[in-house]
Design an enzyme around this catalytic site. Structure first.
Site, PDB file in Angstrom:
ATOM      1  N   CYS A 111       0.813  -1.231   0.000  1.00 37.69           N
ATOM      2  CA  CYS A 111       0.000   0.000   0.000  1.00 37.69           C
ATOM      3  C   CYS A 111       0.841   1.272   0.000  1.00 37.69           C
ATOM      4  CB  CYS A 111      -0.958   0.000   1.184  1.00 37.69           C
ATOM      5  SG  CYS A 111      -2.021  -1.450   1.209  1.00 37.69           S
ATOM      6  N   HIS A 250      -3.407   7.180   2.547  1.00 42.41           N
ATOM      7  CA  HIS A 250      -3.858   5.857   2.113  1.00 42.41           C
ATOM      8  C   HIS A 250      -5.245   5.588   2.708  1.00 42.41           C
ATOM      9  CE1 HIS A 250      -4.138   1.773   1.111  1.00 42.41           C
ATOM     10  NE2 HIS A 250      -3.874   1.300   2.316  1.00 42.41           N
ATOM     11  N   ASN A 280     -10.332  -0.135   0.356  1.00 49.19           N
ATOM     12  CA  ASN A 280      -8.867  -0.034   0.372  1.00 49.19           C
ATOM     13  C   ASN A 280      -8.329  -0.614  -0.943  1.00 49.19           C
ATOM     14  OD1 ASN A 280      -6.130  -0.445   0.727  1.00 49.19           O
ATOM     15  ND2 ASN A 280      -6.312  -1.272   2.798  1.00 49.19           N
TER      16      ASN A 280
HETATM   17  N1  COA Z   1     -18.512  -8.610  10.111  1.00 50.49           N
HETATM   18  C1  COA Z   1     -18.950  -8.910  11.334  1.00 50.49           C
HETATM   19  N2  COA Z   1     -18.128  -9.278  12.322  1.00 50.49           N
HETATM   20  C2  COA Z   1     -16.817  -9.348  12.050  1.00 50.49           C
HETATM   21  C3  COA Z   1     -16.290  -9.037  10.779  1.00 50.49           C
HETATM   22  C4  COA Z   1     -17.204  -8.675   9.796  1.00 50.49           C
HETATM   23  N3  COA Z   1     -16.820  -8.365   8.549  1.00 50.49           N
HETATM   24  N4  COA Z   1     -14.956  -9.180  10.814  1.00 50.49           N
HETATM   25  C5  COA Z   1     -14.638  -9.571  12.055  1.00 50.49           C
HETATM   26  N5  COA Z   1     -15.768  -9.665  12.819  1.00 50.49           N
HETATM   27  C6  COA Z   1     -15.889 -10.073  14.211  1.00 50.49           C
HETATM   28  C7  COA Z   1     -14.740 -10.946  14.674  1.00 50.49           C
HETATM   29  O1  COA Z   1     -14.968 -12.286  14.341  1.00 50.49           O
HETATM   30  C8  COA Z   1     -14.767 -10.687  16.155  1.00 50.49           C
HETATM   31  O2  COA Z   1     -15.795 -11.483  16.728  1.00 50.49           O
HETATM   32  P1  COA Z   1     -15.561 -12.209  18.154  1.00 50.49           P
HETATM   33  O3  COA Z   1     -15.365 -11.077  19.115  1.00 50.49           O
HETATM   34  O4  COA Z   1     -16.828 -12.968  18.319  1.00 50.49           O
HETATM   35  O5  COA Z   1     -14.338 -13.048  17.951  1.00 50.49           O
HETATM   36  C9  COA Z   1     -15.214  -9.235  16.281  1.00 50.49           C
HETATM   37  O6  COA Z   1     -15.819  -8.919  15.023  1.00 50.49           O
HETATM   38  C10 COA Z   1     -14.059  -8.298  16.531  1.00 50.49           C
HETATM   39  O7  COA Z   1     -13.025  -8.624  15.617  1.00 50.49           O
HETATM   40  P2  COA Z   1     -11.713  -7.784  15.531  1.00 50.49           P
HETATM   41  O8  COA Z   1     -10.852  -8.326  14.435  1.00 50.49           O
HETATM   42  O9  COA Z   1     -11.108  -7.674  16.895  1.00 50.49           O
HETATM   43  O10 COA Z   1     -12.342  -6.353  15.113  1.00 50.49           O
HETATM   44  P3  COA Z   1     -11.666  -4.960  15.004  1.00 50.49           P
HETATM   45  O11 COA Z   1     -12.424  -3.995  15.821  1.00 50.49           O
HETATM   46  O12 COA Z   1     -10.174  -5.017  15.190  1.00 50.49           O
HETATM   47  O13 COA Z   1     -11.948  -4.584  13.488  1.00 50.49           O
HETATM   48  C11 COA Z   1     -10.755  -4.466  11.400  1.00 50.49           C
HETATM   49  C12 COA Z   1     -11.391  -5.380  12.441  1.00 50.49           C
HETATM   50  C13 COA Z   1     -10.126  -5.353  10.331  1.00 50.49           C
HETATM   51  C14 COA Z   1     -11.852  -3.625  10.773  1.00 50.49           C
HETATM   52  C15 COA Z   1      -9.690  -3.553  12.071  1.00 50.49           C
HETATM   53  O14 COA Z   1      -8.827  -4.327  12.865  1.00 50.49           O
HETATM   54  C16 COA Z   1      -8.893  -2.780  11.075  1.00 50.49           C
HETATM   55  O15 COA Z   1      -9.410  -1.944  10.386  1.00 50.49           O
HETATM   56  N6  COA Z   1      -7.568  -3.027  11.028  1.00 50.49           N
HETATM   57  C17 COA Z   1      -6.727  -2.401  10.007  1.00 50.49           C
HETATM   58  C18 COA Z   1      -6.832  -3.215   8.748  1.00 50.49           C
HETATM   59  C19 COA Z   1      -6.254  -2.509   7.543  1.00 50.49           C
HETATM   60  O16 COA Z   1      -6.552  -1.346   7.329  1.00 50.49           O
HETATM   61  N7  COA Z   1      -5.476  -3.255   6.753  1.00 50.49           N
HETATM   62  C20 COA Z   1      -4.894  -2.765   5.569  1.00 50.49           C
HETATM   63  C21 COA Z   1      -3.774  -1.833   5.855  1.00 50.49           C
HETATM   64  S1  COA Z   1      -2.998  -1.328   4.403  1.00 50.49           S
END
Ligand code: COA
Length: 323
Positions: A111, A250, A280
């Site tokens: 990215c 980004h 993204n």
């Molecule tokens: N829909 C519903 N629930 C979802 C889900 C979705 N699409 N994706 C994950 N969950 C659930 C998980 O299973 C978890 O459930 P549990 O508590 O029963 O285990 C819960 O939501 C929390 O998951 P978690 O991964 O801790 O959520 P989060 O608040 O960290 O959000 C992201 C997840 C991916 C949105 C967040 O971590 C993020 O944006 N990270 C950066 C990712 C990024 O930008 N990557 C590219 C960089 S270039």
């Protein structure tokens, strides 16, 4: 002497997929995706390729600059999802846009790839090796995303953006400073395996061929490192946060951008976003947004912009420029 962006362009696949449509594939909802990421829809390839999207964005950038393919001296394509191992995407784009005189090659810094490619081109132009450069960030991430993994498939979209850079006699303005960093020690938090190690004498172990991510780690990396890189680039340019008109970051996640704005003590009005519509798009994100701003007439001469990319590697960088 200065190096300036003279034109911008972008391209998106025809098909737009809403959060509701994704909820038919995996256990998720529009509400969850919007609240955690700010994303409402993304464009997904139904045949468009990195090469076709990059070529379209490049043609538009050249047209915007009033230049022709045959004038291009350096052509870089930043991508982590090329169709072919050989030849590189940039050489295929060169052929499609008639940039016969250009030196063309790909660059992969995920990215942050577009930022790293602009930095590379800037160095060539500053050194007087080339007079101009055409740089695309292009991705078809939909082919490396695990469509059964709701934690990642909701985030990514396909697309391309491009800029045309030229060395100008004017002493002021243009690109003012750059910083770029890599942290390979933390690479495992966002990865995707390539082709298997396989030959008549060796059979490597099977590796998961799709994007794998520790979302929380990536989130905290971005919110910590990006403000530091931005401040570093601003200091090099002799500017401060208050001098910046727009932060073109980004487009990974609205909450990440809000976190970065907070750490920079900068108001959100200066952080334009299009991730709600395109998700993204990795190396395409910064030039795609820049092109939208340019075509909306939101970039006025003399404005100070900060561009910043961050992602797998881990890699991150920032650039300060005067439009
Ligand atoms: N829909 C519903 N629930 C979802 C889900 C979705 N699409 N994706 C994950 N969950 C659930 C998980 O299973 C978890 O459930 P549990 O508590 O029963 O285990 C819960 O939501 C929390 O998951 P978690 O991964 O801790 O959520 P989060 O608040 O960290 O959000 C992201 C997840 C991916 C949105 C967040 O971590 C993020 O944006 N990270 C950066 C990712 C990024 O930008 N990557 C590219 C960089 S270039």
């Amino acid at each position: 002497m200065s190096v300036r962006i003279m034109g911008t362009g972008s391209a998106l696949p025809k098909k737009c997929v809403s959060n509701e449509e994704l909820a038919q594939l995996v256990d998720t909802s529009d509400e969850w995706i919007r609240e955690r990421t700010g994303i409402g829809s993304r464009h997904i390839s139904t045949g468009e390729t990195v090469v076709s999207l990059a070529a379209e964005a490049c043609c538009k950038a050249l047209e915007n600059a009033g230049r022709k393919g045959e004038e291009v001296a350096l052509l870089l394509v930043a991508t982590c999802t090329p169709e072919d191992a050989l030849p590189c995407a940039a050489c295929q784009v060169q052929d499609r846009i008639g940039a016969a005189k250009a030196v063309a090659y790909d660059l992969n810094a995920a990215c942050a790839g577009f930022l790293f490619a602009v930095h590379t081109a800037w160095a060539y132009l500053e050194a007087g090796i080339y007079d101009n450069a055409l740089i695309a960030g292009a991705e078809v991430l939909s082919k490396i995303v695990d469509w059964n993994d709701r934690g990642t498939c909701i985030l990514f979209g396909d697309g391309a953006g491009a800029v045309y850079l030229e060395r100008c006699e004017e002493a002021r303005g243009g690109i003012l400073s750059f910083v770029q960093h890599s942290d390979g020690g933390r690479g495992a938090v966002l990865s995707c395996a390539g082709r298997e190690q396989e030959n008549p004498y060796f059979h490597g172990e099977h590796r998961h061929p799709y994007v794998q991510m520790d979302g929380r780690e990536v989130f905290s990396f971005a919110v910590r490192q990006v403000p530091e890189a931005v401040r570093e680039a601003l200091a090099k340019a002799g500017r401060e946060v208050k001098d910046v008109d727009l932060f073109v970051l980004h487009q990974a996640n609205r909450r990440i951008i809000e976190g970065i704005a907070k750490r920079l003590s900068a108001d959100m009005e200066r952080f334009p976003m299009n991730l709600e519509r395109v998700g993204n798009t990795s190396s395409a994100a910064v030039p795609l947004l820049l092109d939208e701003l340019n075509r909306q007439g939101r970039l006025r001469q003399g404005m100070t912009l900060v561009l910043s990319g961050f992602g797998a590697g881990l890699t991150y960088g920032a650039c300060v420029l005067q439009w």
